[in-house]
Design an enzyme around this catalytic site. Structure first.
Site, PDB file in Angstrom:
ATOM      1  N   LYS A 203       1.883   3.455  -4.288  1.00 20.78           N
ATOM      2  CA  LYS A 203       0.794   3.009  -5.005  1.00 20.78           C
ATOM      3  C   LYS A 203       0.879   2.099  -6.043  1.00 20.78           C
ATOM      4  CE  LYS A 203      -0.998   7.876  -4.806  1.00 20.78           C
ATOM      5  NZ  LYS A 203      -1.404   8.992  -5.436  1.00 20.78           N
ATOM      6  N   LYS A 204       1.891   1.998  -6.811  1.00 20.09           N
ATOM      7  CA  LYS A 204       2.093   1.073  -7.669  1.00 20.09           C
ATOM      8  C   LYS A 204       2.329  -0.380  -6.978  1.00 20.09           C
ATOM      9  CE  LYS A 204       6.161   0.719 -10.136  1.00 20.09           C
ATOM     10  NZ  LYS A 204       7.179   0.944 -10.973  1.00 20.09           N
ATOM     11  N   THR A 205       2.885  -0.464  -6.131  1.00 13.31           N
ATOM     12  CA  THR A 205       3.114  -1.697  -5.335  1.00 13.31           C
ATOM     13  C   THR A 205       1.581  -2.308  -4.820  1.00 13.31           C
ATOM     14  OG1 THR A 205       5.235  -1.420  -4.683  1.00 13.31           O
ATOM     15  CG2 THR A 205       4.190  -2.972  -3.405  1.00 13.31           C
TER      16      THR A 205
END
Length: 67
Positions: free
Chosen positions: A51-53
Site C-alpha cells: 500500500k505504501k509503495t
C-alpha cells in the site's frame, strides 16, 4: 544500510522485465488515467509492492492523489 538493496533491486528488475514483456515498454504511463482501484490492482500484483509503495507511485510518479 538495511541490507535490503539486493532484494529490492531484484524485485524492481523483475517488475521492469514484466512491464516490458507485457506492454513493450518499461513505463507506468498507462496507469496515469486509470482509476485508483485499477492502479492498486496492477501494482499490487508485484511481489514486494504494498500500500505504501503504491501510494508513493501514485503521488510522485503518476501525479495522482493517493487514496
Amino acid at each position: 544500510m538495511g541490507g535490503l538493496a539486493d532484494i529490492k533491486a531484484t524485485r524492481i528488475q523483475a517488475i521492469l522485465h514484466t512491464l516490458a514483456a507485457e506492454r513493450g515498454e518499461m513505463s507506468l504511463e498507462h496507469l496515469r488515467a486509470a482509476a485508483p482501484e485499477a492502479v492498486h490492482s496492477e501494482l499490487g500484483r508485484f511481489k514486494g509492492v504494498g500500500k505504501k509503495t503504491i501510494a508513493c507511485v501514485q503521488l510522485f510518479a503518476l501525479e495522482v492523489r493517493a487514496c
